[in-house]
Write an enzyme that holds these catalytic residues in place. Structure first.
Site, PDB file in Angstrom:
ATOM      1  N   PHE A   1      13.336  12.509  -6.476  1.00 33.56           N
ATOM      2  CA  PHE A   1      11.996  11.571  -7.078  1.00 33.56           C
ATOM      3  C   PHE A   1      10.473  12.356  -7.569  1.00 33.56           C
ATOM      4  CE2 PHE A   1       8.791   9.281  -4.977  1.00 33.56           C
ATOM      5  CZ  PHE A   1       9.371   8.169  -5.422  1.00 33.56           C
TER       6      PHE A   1
ATOM      7  N   ASP B   1       8.251  20.542  -6.255  1.00 37.00           N
ATOM      8  CA  ASP B   1       7.199  19.313  -6.159  1.00 37.00           C
ATOM      9  C   ASP B   1       7.447  19.245  -4.402  1.00 37.00           C
ATOM     10  OD1 ASP B   1       6.882  17.061  -5.039  1.00 37.00           O
ATOM     11  OD2 ASP B   1       7.892  16.058  -6.671  1.00 37.00           O
TER      12      ASP B   1
ATOM     13  N   LYS C   1       0.834  14.078   0.745  1.00 37.79           N
ATOM     14  CA  LYS C   1       0.790  13.273   0.956  1.00 37.79           C
ATOM     15  C   LYS C   1       0.328  14.270   2.576  1.00 37.79           C
ATOM     16  CE  LYS C   1       5.188  10.797   0.210  1.00 37.79           C
ATOM     17  NZ  LYS C   1       6.736  11.278  -1.048  1.00 37.79           N
TER      18      LYS C   1
END
Ligand SMILES: *Cc1c(COP(=O)(O)O)cnc(C)c1O
Length: 396
Positions: free
Chosen positions: A140, A225, A254
């Protein structure tokens, strides 16, 4: 207005691209959120790890408000007096030479993809138009058209093609699969050190170490990531540290702003982000002074309050205690730091709904996994409070 009124409005006028739990949050502080009917919940999702520092952290709030009074946006046409300080902070905290700030995580992934391709042509000498980026199955990395082009999840891709070419998929955790995919046109291997959305999937020990070695051998960039795994979530600043490696580039987002504002960035060795020249890449809001001031405060809170160590210690405790719960539907429980996936042999959604009734907010991922990822400011007592309720819901 009560919960039902808000839900009716949302369903009527909003696109239905999410399936949220039926709780309407109006206030939050630390690990606790309150809904419009006055019920309190312990947040065990932390906005997919964007609020690692806890909701509405007073120090981040202060920096955010102070900056909002001075200047919020200059665009990169002019310089501002906060961006340079964010660059310096990121360098000091992570050791990476350069950084490039963006807004959403997906934008930072796109930035890394562009940097890797340009590096492939300008530095490695890949023939024009042939650069390949290798990605892992069940990844993802976000929702843009290019990023879903290398997703293996049908729900993310269906009806959204045609897709961007130039990506090759290998099996996550299988080093031979990577070995077979590497070739002279490979520019980068882009991978999550632990797959969050896939259900907190931890690759076999040594996988990333071997991947890093193979990438070096083939002159291929290793790009990790860490948008969800990074900034303390896994119990380290970065999850790649568990394998003692030094990737060529790292993508963060985030928790970089503690949940106040979308801030993301790519960090890299000089040769990677060094490929960009003026005019080749940008973003109107990327690196704005409000984002920079907020991110600096959010990083300071992580470090000053020892939240990374806290995640490591309390994560171990939480995991051990969860493993003591007797429930015939539990298949596995895995995790690193305060980032735990509890996999069931059945749908997790009803369990998440039952947990909500007991005052705990969490969300299923990939149908059968309950993800526990509370803000890292959670206390041992609060974990015990949660465990009591989780046990009530899970025990057969
Ligand atoms: C959330 C996430 C993204 C995308 O970030 P957005 O801010 O939603 O665009 C990318 N990669 C990983 C690993 C993520 O968890």
């Amino acid at each position: 207005m009560n919960t039902q009124d808000y839900i009716v409005l949302e369903e009527q006028f909003g696109a239905h691209n999410y399936h949220p739990l039926d709780v309407v949050v109006t206030k939050a502080e630390g690990v606790w959120v309150t809904d419009v009917d006055g019920n309190r919940y312990l947040d065990c999702l932390a906005a997919y790890s964007a609020v690692n520092q806890g909701h509405c952290h007073p120090k981040i709030y202060q920096a955010f408000i102070e900056q909002a009074k001075n200047v919020t946006l200059t665009s990169r046409a002019f310089r501002n007096d906060k961006l340079s300080l964010l660059y310096k902070k990121l360098h000091e905290v992570t050791g990476y030479d350069l950084s490039l700030p963006m807004n959403s995580g997906a934008e930072a992934v796109e930035t890394a993809v562009k940097a890797a391709r340009k590096w492939g042509y300008a530095v490695k000498g890949i023939p024009d138009g042939k650069a390949e980026i290798i990605c892992a199955s069940n990844n993802f990395h976000g929702r843009t058209t290019t990023i879903i082009s290398f997703s293996t999840e049908e729900a993310y891709r269906n009806n959204f093609g045609p897709f961007t070419p130039g990506f090759r998929i290998v099996e996550f955790g299988n080093i031979d699969s990577l070995k077979q995919a590497l070739n002279k046109n490979s520019a980068a291997f882009l991978v999550e050190p632990i797959q969050g959305e896939a259900g907190i999937i931890i690759p076999p020990e040594g996988y990333l170490r071997e991947a890093a070695r193979l990438c070096k051998e083939h002159n291929v960039l290793l790009i990790v990531d860490e948008i969800q795994s990074g900034l303390g979530r896994s119990g380290k600043l970065f999850a790649y540290e568990y394998e003692g490696i030094q990737p060529d580039a790292v993508i963060i987002g985030k928790a970089l702003s503690g949940g106040f504002y979308p801030v993301s960035a790519v960090l890299s060795k000089k040769e990677v982000l060094g490929v960009f020249n003026p005019g080749e890449h940008g973003s109107t809001f990327g690196g704005n002074p409000l984002a920079a001031a907020t991110a600096i405060a959010a990083i300071d809170v992580l470090i000053d309050e020892h939240l990374i160590e806290r995640s490591f210690e309390l994560g171990k405790y939480f995991l051990e205690k969860l493993r003591e719960i007797k429930c015939t539907h539990i298949k596995t429980i895995r995790g690193r730091g305060l980032w735990i996936g509890l996999e069931l042999d059945t749908n997790a959604r009803p369990y998440c709904e039952a947990l909500m009734k007991h005052g705990i907010l969490c969300k299923e991922t990939h149908d059968t996994v309950i993800r526990f990822a509370p803000p890292l400011v959670i206390t041992k007592e609060e974990i015990d409070w949660a465990l009591e309720r989780i046990a009530k819901v899970l025990i057969d």
